[in-house]
Design a protein around this motif. Structure first.
Motif, PDB file in Angstrom:
ATOM      1  N   ALA A 107       0.869  -1.188   0.027  1.00  5.36           N
ATOM      2  CA  ALA A 107      -0.075   0.158  -0.024  1.00  5.36           C
ATOM      3  C   ALA A 107       0.858   1.205  -0.128  1.00  5.36           C
ATOM      4  CB  ALA A 107      -0.903   0.080   1.068  1.00  5.36           C
ATOM      5  N   GLY A 108       1.794   1.318   0.751  1.00  5.15           N
ATOM      6  CA  GLY A 108       2.693   2.235   0.855  1.00  5.15           C
ATOM      7  C   GLY A 108       3.473   2.512  -0.491  1.00  5.15           C
ATOM      8  N   ALA A 109       3.789   1.740  -1.365  1.00  4.58           N
ATOM      9  CA  ALA A 109       4.143   1.841  -2.723  1.00  4.58           C
ATOM     10  C   ALA A 109       3.295   2.349  -3.619  1.00  4.58           C
ATOM     11  CB  ALA A 109       4.754   0.396  -3.210  1.00  4.58           C
ATOM     12  N   VAL A 110       2.112   1.838  -3.541  1.00  3.49           N
ATOM     13  CA  VAL A 110       0.865   2.508  -4.535  1.00  3.49           C
ATOM     14  C   VAL A 110       0.650   3.758  -4.029  1.00  3.49           C
ATOM     15  CG1 VAL A 110      -1.382   2.281  -4.740  1.00  3.49           C
ATOM     16  CG2 VAL A 110      -0.267   0.287  -4.719  1.00  3.49           C
ATOM     17  N   LEU A 111       0.644   4.042  -2.743  1.00  3.97           N
ATOM     18  CA  LEU A 111       0.402   5.663  -2.410  1.00  3.97           C
ATOM     19  C   LEU A 111       1.254   6.564  -2.678  1.00  3.97           C
ATOM     20  CD1 LEU A 111      -0.602   5.111   1.564  1.00  3.97           C
ATOM     21  CD2 LEU A 111      -2.189   5.845  -0.614  1.00  3.97           C
ATOM     22  N   SER A 112       2.726   6.048  -2.884  1.00  2.04           N
ATOM     23  CA  SER A 112       3.590   6.851  -3.513  1.00  2.04           C
ATOM     24  C   SER A 112       3.719   7.320  -5.039  1.00  2.04           C
ATOM     25  CB  SER A 112       5.283   5.967  -3.334  1.00  2.04           C
ATOM     26  OG  SER A 112       5.070   5.076  -4.121  1.00  2.04           O
ATOM     27  N   LEU A 122      -5.622  -1.889   3.088  1.00  2.00           N
ATOM     28  CA  LEU A 122      -6.666  -0.901   3.658  1.00  2.00           C
ATOM     29  C   LEU A 122      -6.213   0.001   4.808  1.00  2.00           C
ATOM     30  CD1 LEU A 122     -10.008  -3.285   3.141  1.00  2.00           C
ATOM     31  CD2 LEU A 122      -9.284  -0.956   1.855  1.00  2.00           C
ATOM     32  N   SER A 123      -5.440  -0.840   5.705  1.00  2.00           N
ATOM     33  CA  SER A 123      -5.026  -0.007   6.890  1.00  2.00           C
ATOM     34  C   SER A 123      -4.154   1.298   6.500  1.00  2.00           C
ATOM     35  CB  SER A 123      -3.883  -0.845   7.806  1.00  2.00           C
ATOM     36  OG  SER A 123      -2.927  -1.142   7.457  1.00  2.00           O
ATOM     37  N   ARG A 124      -3.700   1.119   5.306  1.00  2.00           N
ATOM     38  CA  ARG A 124      -2.928   2.506   4.859  1.00  2.00           C
ATOM     39  C   ARG A 124      -3.710   3.194   3.794  1.00  2.00           C
ATOM     40  NH1 ARG A 124       2.882   2.050   4.458  1.00  2.00           N
ATOM     41  NH2 ARG A 124       2.425   4.099   3.924  1.00  2.00           N
ATOM     42  N   LEU A 125      -4.566   2.697   3.336  1.00  2.00           N
ATOM     43  CA  LEU A 125      -5.362   3.460   2.373  1.00  2.00           C
ATOM     44  C   LEU A 125      -6.200   4.162   3.260  1.00  2.00           C
ATOM     45  CD1 LEU A 125      -6.025   1.106  -0.510  1.00  2.00           C
ATOM     46  CD2 LEU A 125      -4.271   2.624  -0.280  1.00  2.00           C
ATOM     47  N   ARG A 152      -0.682  -0.315 -13.785  1.00  2.00           N
ATOM     48  CA  ARG A 152       0.554  -0.235 -12.959  1.00  2.00           C
ATOM     49  C   ARG A 152       1.060  -1.458 -12.036  1.00  2.00           C
ATOM     50  NH1 ARG A 152      -0.248   3.032 -16.313  1.00  2.00           N
ATOM     51  NH2 ARG A 152      -0.281   5.098 -16.354  1.00  2.00           N
ATOM     52  N   TYR A 153       2.091  -1.975 -12.177  1.00  2.00           N
ATOM     53  CA  TYR A 153       2.517  -3.375 -11.423  1.00  2.00           C
ATOM     54  C   TYR A 153       3.253  -2.970 -10.162  1.00  2.00           C
ATOM     55  CZ  TYR A 153       0.801  -5.859 -14.950  1.00  2.00           C
ATOM     56  OH  TYR A 153      -0.019  -6.587 -16.232  1.00  2.00           O
ATOM     57  N   VAL A 154       2.669  -3.329  -9.165  1.00  2.00           N
ATOM     58  CA  VAL A 154       3.351  -3.098  -7.697  1.00  2.00           C
ATOM     59  C   VAL A 154       3.514  -4.800  -7.049  1.00  2.00           C
ATOM     60  CG1 VAL A 154       3.558  -2.117  -5.270  1.00  2.00           C
ATOM     61  CG2 VAL A 154       2.649  -0.867  -7.598  1.00  2.00           C
ATOM     62  N   TYR A 155       4.945  -4.840  -7.155  1.00  2.00           N
ATOM     63  CA  TYR A 155       5.063  -6.522  -6.433  1.00  2.00           C
ATOM     64  C   TYR A 155       6.526  -6.399  -6.074  1.00  2.00           C
ATOM     65  CZ  TYR A 155       6.931  -7.657 -11.255  1.00  2.00           C
ATOM     66  OH  TYR A 155       7.878  -7.630 -12.340  1.00  2.00           O
TER      67      TYR A 155
END
Length: 235
Positions: free
Chosen positions: A42-47, A73-76, A178-181
């Protein structure tokens, strides 16, 4: 066997991935590792999301709801202006026993009320290999929601997963991906298990007897969010 880490995998994430791959990890350790990896993803997505005033919709499978998706969800929640959630119970199988032909029809859904347009759609899966589950759930979701960008999120993918998923969509859709893995693996057993992957079948590691057992269960996250929505509607 070679595992390739992405720019999103720091020392903490590598330790958590090792905990998933370790078949001796306790149930609690496995679940907590999934949750923390969800937070990291989630942190990577939010960035990559421009503004905190953005809206997002998170979609996941039932087996991933209580740990991976809950961590995301805890981050979003509380960071973005509006976050909605959906959960899918998929039945993955190989018609006629053909290994290269996999389908994952949706048996049931939990859908939260969402705007027709959102800034970011996030499709989360514990591991992406053939991509049939992600494809099925994504097709179902974009039939109802039009996102500006689509994040495909997972702790681990199998090599070639991006190309396999791309083939199922038109250019105007896959250009939004957008791939985040965190890691990419390139070894698969004859039984279809990615090595080291996430340490085998996620159902078993999360203490479901089988895929069918998982599909008979309702994640606690779904119960909690459904109750919260019903209580808000009564106010």
């Amino acid at each position: 066997m070679s595992r390739k880490y992405t720019q999103f995998a720091g020392d903490k994430e590598k330790v958590l991935l090792d905990a998933l791959a370790d078949k001796d990890s306790s149930i609690d350790s496995y679940r907590q590792s999934m949750y923390q990896l969800g937070e990291s993803l989630a942190g990577a997505v939010l960035s990559q999301i421009v503004s905190n005033s953005s809206s997002a919709h998170l979609a996941c499978t039932a087996e991933d709801a209580d740990f991976l998706a809950k961590g995301i969800l805890s981050r979003l929640d509380g960071t973005l202006a509006k976050v909605t959630f959906s959960c899918f119970w998929n039945k993955r199988f190989k018609p006629f026993g053909i290994a290269d032909l996999q389908v994952a029809p949706i048996l049931k859904r939990y859908l939260e009320p969402s705007d027709a347009q959102v800034d970011s759609l996030i499709i989360a899966k514990s591991i992406i290999s053939g991509a049939c589950v992600v494809r099925t759930n994504l097709i179902d979701t974009i039939a109802r929601i039009s996102p500006k960008q689509i994040f495909i999120v997972a702790p681990v993918i199998y090599q070639g997963a991006e190309d396999r998923l791309k083939k199922g969509f038109s250019e105007d859709i896959y250009n939004k991906f957008r791939y985040v893995y965190l890691a990419e693996d390139d070894v698969k057993t004859p039984e279809g298990i990615i090595v080291p992957g996430i340490g085998g079948e996620v159902y078993v590691r999360l203490v479901f007897d089988s895929q069918d057992d998982k599909n008979r269960s309702t994640p606690e996250l779904v119960k909690q969010r459904r109750l919260a929505i019903s209580q808000r509607q009564l106010v």
